[in-house]
Design an enzyme around this catalytic site. Structure first.
Site, PDB file in Angstrom:
ATOM      1  N   ARG A 127       0.823  -1.236   0.000  1.00 31.75           N
ATOM      2  CA  ARG A 127       0.000   0.000   0.000  1.00 31.75           C
ATOM      3  C   ARG A 127       0.842   1.265   0.000  1.00 31.75           C
ATOM      4  NH1 ARG A 127      -3.132  -3.195   3.557  1.00 31.75           N
ATOM      5  NH2 ARG A 127      -4.912  -4.045   2.425  1.00 31.75           N
ATOM      6  N   LYS A 149       3.452  11.811 -10.737  1.00 27.21           N
ATOM      7  CA  LYS A 149       2.569  11.012 -11.597  1.00 27.21           C
ATOM      8  C   LYS A 149       3.289   9.706 -11.923  1.00 27.21           C
ATOM      9  CE  LYS A 149      -0.291  14.405 -13.952  1.00 27.21           C
ATOM     10  NZ  LYS A 149      -0.604  15.029 -15.251  1.00 27.21           N
ATOM     11  N   GLU A 191       9.899  18.922 -24.201  1.00 21.28           N
ATOM     12  CA  GLU A 191       9.305  19.316 -22.910  1.00 21.28           C
ATOM     13  C   GLU A 191       9.924  20.630 -22.429  1.00 21.28           C
ATOM     14  OE1 GLU A 191       6.725  17.706 -21.633  1.00 21.28           O
ATOM     15  OE2 GLU A 191       6.868  15.603 -22.226  1.00 21.28           O
ATOM     16  N   LYS A 235       8.283  23.368 -13.326  1.00 19.86           N
ATOM     17  CA  LYS A 235       7.483  22.193 -12.959  1.00 19.86           C
ATOM     18  C   LYS A 235       7.239  22.171 -11.458  1.00 19.86           C
ATOM     19  CE  LYS A 235       5.891  17.795 -13.532  1.00 19.86           C
ATOM     20  NZ  LYS A 235       5.734  16.629 -14.354  1.00 19.86           N
ATOM     21  N   GLU A 245      -3.713  17.955  -9.869  1.00 21.64           N
ATOM     22  CA  GLU A 245      -4.236  18.417 -11.159  1.00 21.64           C
ATOM     23  C   GLU A 245      -5.730  18.726 -11.109  1.00 21.64           C
ATOM     24  OE1 GLU A 245      -2.360  16.576 -14.680  1.00 21.64           O
ATOM     25  OE2 GLU A 245      -4.326  16.697 -15.605  1.00 21.64           O
ATOM     26  N   ARG A 249      -2.329  22.688 -12.909  1.00 20.41           N
ATOM     27  CA  ARG A 249      -1.333  21.696 -13.326  1.00 20.41           C
ATOM     28  C   ARG A 249      -1.618  21.165 -14.726  1.00 20.41           C
ATOM     29  NH1 ARG A 249       1.433  16.616 -10.085  1.00 20.41           N
ATOM     30  NH2 ARG A 249       2.473  15.776 -11.921  1.00 20.41           N
ATOM     31  N   ASN A 253       0.104  19.628 -19.530  1.00 20.78           N
ATOM     32  CA  ASN A 253      -0.263  18.659 -20.571  1.00 20.78           C
ATOM     33  C   ASN A 253      -0.314  19.302 -21.955  1.00 20.78           C
ATOM     34  OD1 ASN A 253      -0.574  16.512 -18.739  1.00 20.78           O
ATOM     35  ND2 ASN A 253      -2.565  17.344 -18.135  1.00 20.78           N
ATOM     36  N   HIS A 256       0.095  17.341 -25.131  1.00 18.90           N
ATOM     37  CA  HIS A 256      -0.051  15.921 -24.809  1.00 18.90           C
ATOM     38  C   HIS A 256      -1.365  15.322 -25.320  1.00 18.90           C
ATOM     39  CE1 HIS A 256       3.354  16.896 -22.352  1.00 18.90           C
ATOM     40  NE2 HIS A 256       3.443  15.682 -21.850  1.00 18.90           N
ATOM     41  N   HIS A 260      -0.712  12.201 -27.262  1.00 23.54           N
ATOM     42  CA  HIS A 260      -1.117  10.855 -26.822  1.00 23.54           C
ATOM     43  C   HIS A 260      -1.898  10.137 -27.930  1.00 23.54           C
ATOM     44  CE1 HIS A 260      -0.798  11.673 -22.202  1.00 23.54           C
ATOM     45  NE2 HIS A 260       0.374  11.546 -22.783  1.00 23.54           N
ATOM     46  N   HIS A 273       7.915   9.690 -26.960  1.00 24.12           N
ATOM     47  CA  HIS A 273       6.936  10.531 -26.273  1.00 24.12           C
ATOM     48  C   HIS A 273       7.184  12.021 -26.569  1.00 24.12           C
ATOM     49  CE1 HIS A 273       4.220  11.930 -23.154  1.00 24.12           C
ATOM     50  NE2 HIS A 273       5.195  12.680 -22.674  1.00 24.12           N
TER      51      HIS A 273
HETATM   52  P1  NAD Z   1      12.560   6.248 -21.853  1.00 20.11           P
HETATM   53  O1  NAD Z   1      12.426   6.083 -20.423  1.00 20.11           O
HETATM   54  O2  NAD Z   1      11.999   5.198 -22.735  1.00 20.11           O
HETATM   55  O3  NAD Z   1      14.098   6.459 -22.199  1.00 20.11           O
HETATM   56  C1  NAD Z   1      14.468   6.632 -23.529  1.00 20.11           C
HETATM   57  C2  NAD Z   1      15.569   5.660 -23.966  1.00 20.11           C
HETATM   58  O4  NAD Z   1      16.806   6.118 -23.482  1.00 20.11           O
HETATM   59  C3  NAD Z   1      15.399   4.244 -23.454  1.00 20.11           C
HETATM   60  O5  NAD Z   1      15.779   3.350 -24.465  1.00 20.11           O
HETATM   61  C4  NAD Z   1      16.373   4.188 -22.304  1.00 20.11           C
HETATM   62  O6  NAD Z   1      16.810   2.897 -22.070  1.00 20.11           O
HETATM   63  C5  NAD Z   1      17.478   5.073 -22.769  1.00 20.11           C
HETATM   64  N1  NAD Z   1      18.263   5.744 -21.747  1.00 20.11           N
HETATM   65  C6  NAD Z   1      17.800   6.358 -20.629  1.00 20.11           C
HETATM   66  N2  NAD Z   1      18.785   7.019 -20.036  1.00 20.11           N
HETATM   67  C7  NAD Z   1      19.900   6.797 -20.743  1.00 20.11           C
HETATM   68  C8  NAD Z   1      21.244   7.234 -20.640  1.00 20.11           C
HETATM   69  N3  NAD Z   1      21.620   8.103 -19.708  1.00 20.11           N
HETATM   70  N4  NAD Z   1      22.141   6.778 -21.538  1.00 20.11           N
HETATM   71  C9  NAD Z   1      21.750   5.950 -22.529  1.00 20.11           C
HETATM   72  N5  NAD Z   1      20.488   5.541 -22.739  1.00 20.11           N
HETATM   73  C10 NAD Z   1      19.586   5.963 -21.840  1.00 20.11           C
HETATM   74  O7  NAD Z   1      11.901   7.631 -22.350  1.00 20.11           O
HETATM   75  P2  NAD Z   1      11.751   9.071 -21.680  1.00 20.11           P
HETATM   76  O8  NAD Z   1      11.653   9.986 -22.825  1.00 20.11           O
HETATM   77  O9  NAD Z   1      12.745   9.303 -20.638  1.00 20.11           O
HETATM   78  O10 NAD Z   1      10.344   8.990 -20.944  1.00 20.11           O
HETATM   79  C11 NAD Z   1       9.143   8.818 -21.652  1.00 20.11           C
HETATM   80  C12 NAD Z   1       8.100   8.305 -20.697  1.00 20.11           C
HETATM   81  O11 NAD Z   1       7.915   9.252 -19.651  1.00 20.11           O
HETATM   82  C13 NAD Z   1       6.755   8.096 -21.340  1.00 20.11           C
HETATM   83  O12 NAD Z   1       6.256   6.852 -20.952  1.00 20.11           O
HETATM   84  C14 NAD Z   1       5.901   9.208 -20.756  1.00 20.11           C
HETATM   85  O13 NAD Z   1       4.547   8.849 -20.662  1.00 20.11           O
HETATM   86  C15 NAD Z   1       6.529   9.418 -19.425  1.00 20.11           C
HETATM   87  N6  NAD Z   1       6.320  10.762 -18.868  1.00 20.11           N
HETATM   88  C16 NAD Z   1       5.866  10.852 -17.598  1.00 20.11           C
HETATM   89  C17 NAD Z   1       5.672  12.086 -17.022  1.00 20.11           C
HETATM   90  C18 NAD Z   1       5.219  12.187 -15.592  1.00 20.11           C
HETATM   91  O14 NAD Z   1       4.878  13.279 -15.142  1.00 20.11           O
HETATM   92  N7  NAD Z   1       5.221  11.107 -14.858  1.00 20.11           N
HETATM   93  C19 NAD Z   1       5.948  13.242 -17.748  1.00 20.11           C
HETATM   94  C20 NAD Z   1       6.434  13.119 -19.046  1.00 20.11           C
HETATM   95  C21 NAD Z   1       6.622  11.861 -19.594  1.00 20.11           C
HETATM   96  N1  GLY Z   2       3.706  15.730 -17.245  1.00 24.09           N
HETATM   97  C1  GLY Z   2       2.522  16.392 -16.796  1.00 24.09           C
HETATM   98  C2  GLY Z   2       2.405  16.469 -15.303  1.00 24.09           C
HETATM   99  O1  GLY Z   2       3.258  16.064 -14.584  1.00 24.09           O
HETATM  100  O2  GLY Z   2       1.391  16.945 -14.827  1.00 24.09           O
END
Ligand code: NAD
Ligand code: GLY
Length: 368
Positions: A127, A149, A191, A235, A245, A249, A253, A256, A260, A273
């Site tokens: 939990r 998130k 971003e 942020k 949100e 907040r 998006n 997005h 999406h 992404h």
């Molecule tokens: P990712 O996590 O897939 O990383 C991109 C690629 O880079 C992967 O292949 C990874 O293995 C590689 N990688 C990571 N760090 C590395 C490094 N230092 N050296 C070499 N390779 C490396 O993609 P991302 O763009 O980091 O994240 C996208 C995800 O984040 C999506 O799923 C999206 O929905 C999510 N997201 C979440 C929020 C949130 O608020 N929680 C906000 C924006 C995006």
């Molecule tokens: N990436 C959008 C949020 O964190 O609200």
């Protein structure tokens, strides 16, 4: 930055935490956990993937061990198409076999995919146990690791399964970007540009003033740190005001909603992404133009900046009815009304719930 670190507070009521941006940050994880009040001696499960484990996991685990943490490592496969409930089950299996307790910790060492999944696994194990985010992509440094998130994708839509679960600490080591593939670096810039458009006109100008680069690694370290710091501050400020949100907040998006839809319709992983968000920003800009919310000049400046940082601005071939029905499945839909975040000037954006189907169709026709 050398040995200096920059600390930005995410001032959320009841559970504030710091984002620490530090050169050599990975070697300081043990010390920073102690600073954040996380007792040594506890069990720590580090979740990562092979791209990150290979260059960084040894030094990272070593730093944890030196500070007295009892570590184990789980290496999941990389990629957006791994962001599903099977991966959550694997993290929970590891939590079970390493006997994580309520007082234990999970650390996400990786990009947004690892961060979102590990955060969700931590939110749901016993939990809820503590999570620390150590982002290693530009995108996760400036966005995904901050704000709590967490979640995974459903086959019918991005991030439909999830929870809010704030980290105890976010530790950013910009030197990890040295191994990041160029395309991923570009995706992170989407971003960064987003913050410029929605709330930081000065950041937008800084980005406009950067000369055309052959590759992003040519960006001066000082400028890179400045744009990471500014993005993190934006942020942190927005999520501090509106953790769940309920209002403002949602402007984060921006780009997005259409983004999406592209990710869902084209298949997870085809568009990164950040690339989908960039395209979504172009689409939102076009919609704002259709509605008379901003000018052709502002739309052009946004497109130019996205192009300069290697991001796509050409809409993919997609059926308009499919796009509209995917938009209707988005998390931001309320009472079947699609809410759009649209820019009103460079540095300002608002949430609109009165966009008509005709305006969406007109926008999509103009993009196609
Ligand atoms: P990712 O996590 O897939 O990383 C991109 C690629 O880079 C992967 O292949 C990874 O293995 C590689 N990688 C990571 N760090 C590395 C490094 N230092 N050296 C070499 N390779 C490396 O993609 P991302 O763009 O980091 O994240 C996208 C995800 O984040 C999506 O799923 C999206 O929905 C999510 N997201 C979440 C929020 C949130 O608020 N929680 C906000 C924006 C995006
Ligand atoms: N990436 C959008 C949020 O964190 O609200």
């Amino acid at each position: 930055m050398n040995n200096k670190s920059r600390r930005i507070l995410v001032d959320i009521a009841n559970h504030p935490y710091e984002v620490v941006i530090a050169a050599e940050g990975l070697n300081r994880i043990g010390t920073e956990l102690n600073n954040a009040g996380i007792n040594s001696g506890i069990k720590v499960l580090v979740v990562t993937n092979p791209d990150v484990a290979k260059p960084y996991s040894n030094q990272f685990l070593e730093s944890l061990k030196q500070s007295g943490y009892r570590t184990s490592l789980l290496v999941l496969e990389a990629g957006e198409n791994q962001k599903n409930q099977n991966s959550i089950a694997r993290i929970h299996d590891a939590a079970y076999s390493t006997k994580l307790e309520r007082g234990s910790l999970m650390i996400a060492l990786g990009g947004g995919v690892i961060g979102d999944m590990t955060g969700f696994a931590a939110a749901t194990w016993l939990r809820g146990i503590s999570i620390v985010q150590v982002p290693t992509t530009l995108l996760s440094m400036v966005d995904a690791s901050i704000g709590g998130k967490t979640g995974v994708n459903h086959t019918k839509g991005k991030n439909l399964i999830g929870a809010f679960h704030q980290p105890k600490l976010v530790l950013i080591d910009p030197s990890t970007l040295q191994t990041l593939p160029e395309r991923e670096f570009h995706a992170g810039m989407a971003e960064v540009i987003k913050y410029g458009v929605i709330c930081d006109p000065q950041l937008f100008s800084i980005l406009e003033e950067i000369k055309q680069l052959n590759n992003l690694y040519q960006m001066e370290l000082g400028i890179l740190e400045e744009i990471i710091g500014r993005s993190v501050s934006s942020k942190a400020k927005i999520v501090s005001e509106d953790e769940y949100e309920n209002g403002r907040r949602a402007i984060l998006n921006y780009g997005h909603t259409f983004g999406h839809a592209i990710e869902t319709l084209c298949g997870y992983g085809k568009w990164l992404h950040g690339e989908a968000v960039a395209m979504g920003m172009v689409a939102a800009g076009e919609l704002a133009l259709v509605r008379g919310n901003w000018t052709q000049n502002e739309s052009d400046r946004q497109k130019l900046l996205l192009t300069k940082f290697g991001l796509p601005t050409k809409w993919p071939r997609l059926n308009i009815d499919d796009i509209i029905s995917t938009l209707k499945g988005d998390k931001k839909v309320q009472n079947e009304t699609i809410r759009f975040i649209l820019p009103t000037e460079i540095g300002k954006a608002k949430i609109f719930s009165d966009v008509t189907h005709e305006e969406i169709k007109e926008c999509l026709k103009r993009l196609s």
